[in-house]
Design a protein around this motif. Structure first.
Motif, PDB file in Angstrom:
ATOM      1  N   THR A   1      42.257  38.201  50.499  1.00 38.61           N
ATOM      2  CA  THR A   1      41.470  38.664  49.319  1.00 38.61           C
ATOM      3  C   THR A   1      41.811  39.649  48.718  1.00 38.61           C
ATOM      4  N   ALA A   2      42.103  40.901  49.416  1.00 39.12           N
ATOM      5  CA  ALA A   2      42.461  42.281  48.972  1.00 39.12           C
ATOM      6  C   ALA A   2      43.960  42.096  48.568  1.00 39.12           C
ATOM      7  N   ALA A   3      44.855  41.496  48.930  1.00 38.44           N
ATOM      8  CA  ALA A   3      46.235  41.521  48.452  1.00 38.44           C
ATOM      9  C   ALA A   3      46.359  40.805  47.168  1.00 38.44           C
ATOM     10  N   PHE A   4      45.270  39.464  47.047  1.00 40.94           N
ATOM     11  CA  PHE A   4      45.491  38.578  45.907  1.00 40.94           C
ATOM     12  C   PHE A   4      44.072  38.392  45.499  1.00 40.94           C
ATOM     13  N   PRO A   5      43.463  39.385  44.407  1.00 44.87           N
ATOM     14  CA  PRO A   5      42.023  39.316  44.122  1.00 44.87           C
ATOM     15  C   PRO A   5      41.985  37.816  43.761  1.00 44.87           C
ATOM     16  N   GLY A   6      40.627  37.352  44.066  1.00 41.06           N
ATOM     17  CA  GLY A   6      40.322  35.895  43.510  1.00 41.06           C
ATOM     18  C   GLY A   6      41.000  34.920  44.068  1.00 41.06           C
ATOM     19  N   ALA A   7      42.224  35.036  44.580  1.00 34.96           N
ATOM     20  CA  ALA A   7      42.838  33.627  45.118  1.00 34.96           C
ATOM     21  C   ALA A   7      42.434  32.937  46.333  1.00 34.96           C
ATOM     22  N   ALA A   8      41.849  33.698  47.333  1.00 37.82           N
ATOM     23  CA  ALA A   8      41.048  33.022  48.285  1.00 37.82           C
ATOM     24  C   ALA A   8      39.993  32.456  48.105  1.00 37.82           C
ATOM     25  N   LEU A   9      39.317  32.800  46.949  1.00 38.01           N
ATOM     26  CA  LEU A   9      38.055  32.233  46.764  1.00 38.01           C
ATOM     27  C   LEU A   9      38.092  31.331  45.397  1.00 38.01           C
ATOM     28  N   ALA A  10      39.446  30.992  45.007  1.00 32.54           N
ATOM     29  CA  ALA A  10      39.572  29.959  44.148  1.00 32.54           C
ATOM     30  C   ALA A  10      38.874  28.512  44.031  1.00 32.54           C
ATOM     31  N   ALA A  11      38.684  28.377  42.797  1.00 26.48           N
ATOM     32  CA  ALA A  11      37.722  27.037  42.596  1.00 26.48           C
ATOM     33  C   ALA A  11      38.515  25.781  43.038  1.00 26.48           C
ATOM     34  N   GLN A  12      37.965  24.840  43.735  1.00 26.32           N
ATOM     35  CA  GLN A  12      38.420  23.700  44.176  1.00 26.32           C
ATOM     36  C   GLN A  12      38.461  22.634  43.181  1.00 26.32           C
ATOM     37  N   THR A  13      39.268  21.687  43.170  1.00 23.58           N
ATOM     38  CA  THR A  13      39.270  20.418  42.217  1.00 23.58           C
ATOM     39  C   THR A  13      39.226  19.000  42.914  1.00 23.58           C
ATOM     40  N   TYR A  14      38.333  18.549  42.629  1.00 23.35           N
ATOM     41  CA  TYR A  14      38.042  16.951  43.362  1.00 23.35           C
ATOM     42  C   TYR A  14      38.637  16.022  42.440  1.00 23.35           C
ATOM     43  N   GLY A  15      38.909  14.753  43.077  1.00 23.24           N
ATOM     44  CA  GLY A  15      39.311  13.684  42.012  1.00 23.24           C
ATOM     45  C   GLY A  15      38.881  12.363  42.604  1.00 23.24           C
ATOM     46  N   LEU A  16      37.993  11.536  41.867  1.00 21.65           N
ATOM     47  CA  LEU A  16      37.511  10.448  42.117  1.00 21.65           C
ATOM     48  C   LEU A  16      38.348   9.181  41.103  1.00 21.65           C
ATOM     49  N   VAL A  17      38.937   8.492  41.590  1.00 21.60           N
ATOM     50  CA  VAL A  17      39.950   7.786  41.052  1.00 21.60           C
ATOM     51  C   VAL A  17      39.467   6.264  41.315  1.00 21.60           C
ATOM     52  N   VAL A  18      39.382   5.497  40.044  1.00 18.25           N
ATOM     53  CA  VAL A  18      38.975   3.898  40.205  1.00 18.25           C
ATOM     54  C   VAL A  18      39.996   3.262  39.375  1.00 18.25           C
ATOM     55  N   GLY A  19      40.514   2.293  39.887  1.00 22.27           N
ATOM     56  CA  GLY A  19      41.187   1.169  38.940  1.00 22.27           C
ATOM     57  C   GLY A  19      41.440  -0.129  39.353  1.00 22.27           C
ATOM     58  N   VAL A  20      40.986  -1.154  38.446  1.00 22.45           N
ATOM     59  CA  VAL A  20      40.514  -2.311  38.746  1.00 22.45           C
ATOM     60  C   VAL A  20      41.518  -3.146  37.915  1.00 22.45           C
ATOM     61  N   ASP A  21      42.443  -4.174  38.481  1.00 21.27           N
ATOM     62  CA  ASP A  21      43.180  -5.048  37.736  1.00 21.27           C
ATOM     63  C   ASP A  21      42.374  -6.825  38.122  1.00 21.27           C
ATOM     64  N   GLN A  22      42.134  -6.734  39.312  1.00 18.31           N
ATOM     65  CA  GLN A  22      41.604  -8.197  39.896  1.00 18.31           C
ATOM     66  C   GLN A  22      40.208  -8.252  39.433  1.00 18.31           C
ATOM     67  N   TYR A  23      39.925  -9.107  38.513  1.00 21.91           N
ATOM     68  CA  TYR A  23      38.395  -9.664  38.331  1.00 21.91           C
ATOM     69  C   TYR A  23      38.167 -11.006  38.593  1.00 21.91           C
TER      70      TYR A  23
END
Length: 517
Positions: free
Chosen positions: A14-36
């Motif tokens: 954290t001291a060496a790279f300010p903000g890096a260790a506390l960087a925000a996380q990104t989440y992904g929720l992926v949905v895809g439908v072909d078969q109906y």
């Protein structure tokens, strides 16, 4: 002592790279439908989901994916709940959906201006057994409730919907539309959220952005990309997350960067059938961030400020361009060169002289054996230009905006000044001819180019107006373009020699025309 090491290491980082260790996380929720099972199935939605999943995973996101029969509402809802619970203020959840959208009578009287609620249709829904299967739809009201949960924690949301709810098209496209038939009867609310969420429509969400595949008045067709049925928005979004939309290489994609990238590439890949739709329509600020590509330390993909890395440009072949197209010939004729590509083919009706795109559009008329090679070469060149544009798209406009123009229509084409000093403008005609329009070189910035009051005349088909901006020398390319007998093959060779893998911005404006009705 061992227990203290991780803490000491974290403090050091954290001291060496300010903000890096506390960087925000990104989440992904992926949905895809072909078969109906209970409706018309699709061909490209699962490809979309798999593509987006790969790009998100490579970007360092925490991703959950549901395709076809896995796409059950309770499981999707739980995945969303878990993400919101784990996420902290400043994190981002990206929810992408590729599949059928549909409409139904509004659940709450007076809730919708058009009297209709929109919903995402999952495989388990059967409109012939709606009372039993109504749990397998996700209504717009419910999504408001989901988004409100994230907003309440200070979590950013980006919802990318590659589906449609209404609209029609003028062009003859053989690909499937991601629009399921509307439900005519009034359904019972599938959940309490579907009722409560109606009250949230008036909330001014501060951290929610919605990116839809097309305007409400347009359909969302599946189109052929790299020989396969795909959604143009999902394809473009996957490329954006791979880093192509991050123009300055700082590890984040702003709303403006995403707009610039997606608008141009959806137009390129859908052949101007779609115009994406953002909500809110205007960015909240010039620096508004919608996607953080990585989480970690500089050197592991995350960069910021003065450490930002410039965008690396790849040769077209590394982006999937093969220098060939697939062609089906109806009739007796010799096969042109460079037509042994794979995937959904172009089609040439020899007797009628009509050349069709893989999407089913009429690309050219009156094409005989003497012209077919020129038309093939045009589309090989166009694929090369689309590969270039996927890395650094430019923006041009054609007014009025339509998916097809009739004989006698009058148009205006505008290419704004670019951020590079050199510019080339030319047209790839439906006959395969290359028509040189303008070259600007050795300036500090290119100037605006305009074509005003252009009338649509024969021959009809698909023209493509091309603008290229670059800091690379363009005099040699301009000399090739200035030759009245220049061919698409010769121009391709000049572009490959001078600009392939180099920094250049490419804009493609499709222009489909026909006889007046």
């Amino acid at each position: 002592m061992r227990a203290l090491l991780p803490r000491l290491l974290a403090l050091f980082l954290t001291a060496a790279f300010p903000g890096a260790a506390l960087a925000a996380q990104t989440y992904g929720l992926v949905v895809g439908v072909d078969q109906y099972p209970n409706d018309v199935s699709l061909d490209g939605a699962v490809r979309d989901a798999e593509d987006v999943y790969r790009s998100m995973s490579a970007a360092g996101f925490k991703v959950v994916k549901f395709t076809n029969s896995e796409a059950r509402k309770d499981d999707i809802r739980k995945a969303w709940t878990d993400m919101v619970a784990e996420a902290a203020a400043g994190d981002t959840i990206i929810f992408t959906y590729a599949g059928h959208g549909a409409q139904m009578p509004e659940l709450i009287a007076g809730d919708e201006a058009d009297g209709l609620d929109e919903f995402l249709q999952l495989p388990g829904f059967d409109r012939n057994r709606y009372e039993e299967t109504t749990r397998e739809i996700i209504v717009d009201n419910e999504m408001n409730a989901w988004f409100a949960e994230a907003e309440g924690k200070g979590v950013h949301v980006l919802f990318v919907s590659d589906s449609c709810f209404s609209g029609g098209m003028s062009r003859s496209i053989k690909g499937k539309s991601r629009l399921a038939p509307a439900v005519k009867v009034k359904l019972a609310a599938p959940s309490q959220e579907a009722i409560d969420g109606a009250n949230l429509k008036e909330i001014d969400f501060k951290q929610v952005t919605v990116l839809a595949a097309s305007l409400e008045s347009q359909p969302t067709p599946e189109v052929i990309i790299d020989g396969e049925p795909r959604g143009a928005l999902s394809w473009s979004f996957a490329r954006a997350v791979e880093g192509s939309a991050d123009r300055n290489g700082d590890g984040i994609i702003t709303r403006i960067e995403l707009e610039d990238y997606v608008f141009s590439n959806v137009k390129n890949r859908s052949e101007a059938l779609q115009v994406p739709n953002f909500t809110p329509q205007v960015a909240r600020s010039e620096s508004e961030v919608v996607v953080r590509l990585t989480r970690g330390l500089p050197g592991n993909g995350e960069v910021a400020g003065d450490n930002a890395m410039p965008h690396a440009f790849k040769p077209a072949r590394e982006l999937g361009w093969t220098g060939k197209i697939a062609l089906e010939i109806d009739g007796d004729a010799e096969k042109p060169e460079n037509t042994d590509g794979t995937g959904t083919p172009f089609r040439w009706d020899v007797a009628n002289g009509v050349f069709y795109t893989p999407n089913g559009d009429v690309a050219a008329e009156n094409i005989g054996p003497d012209r077919i090679q020129a038309v093939v070469d045009k589309f090989v060149l166009l694929d090369f230009l689309k590969a270039m544009a996927s890395q650094n798209p430019g923006s041009v406009s054609l007014r009025p905006t339509r998916d097809i123009y009739a004989a006698g229509d009058r148009l205006r084409f505008d290419a704004p000044p670019g951020r590079y000093p050199n510019m080339l403008v030319f047209n790839l005609a439906n006959t395969g001819e290359v028509q040189f329009l303008d070259m600007q070189a050795a300036g500090t910035a290119s100037s605006e180019f305009k074509l005003t009051d252009v009338e649509v005349v024969k021959p009809f088909g698909a023209d493509h107006l091309i603008t290229i901006w670059t800091a690379e020398p363009v005099d040699a390319i301009g000399a090739v373009l200035a030759d009245r007998n220049v061919t698409a093959a010769a121009l391709l060779q000049a572009l490959m020699t001078r600009l392939d893998g180099k920094e250049a911005s490419v804009a493609i404006q499709p222009l489909y025309t026909r006889e007046a009705l």
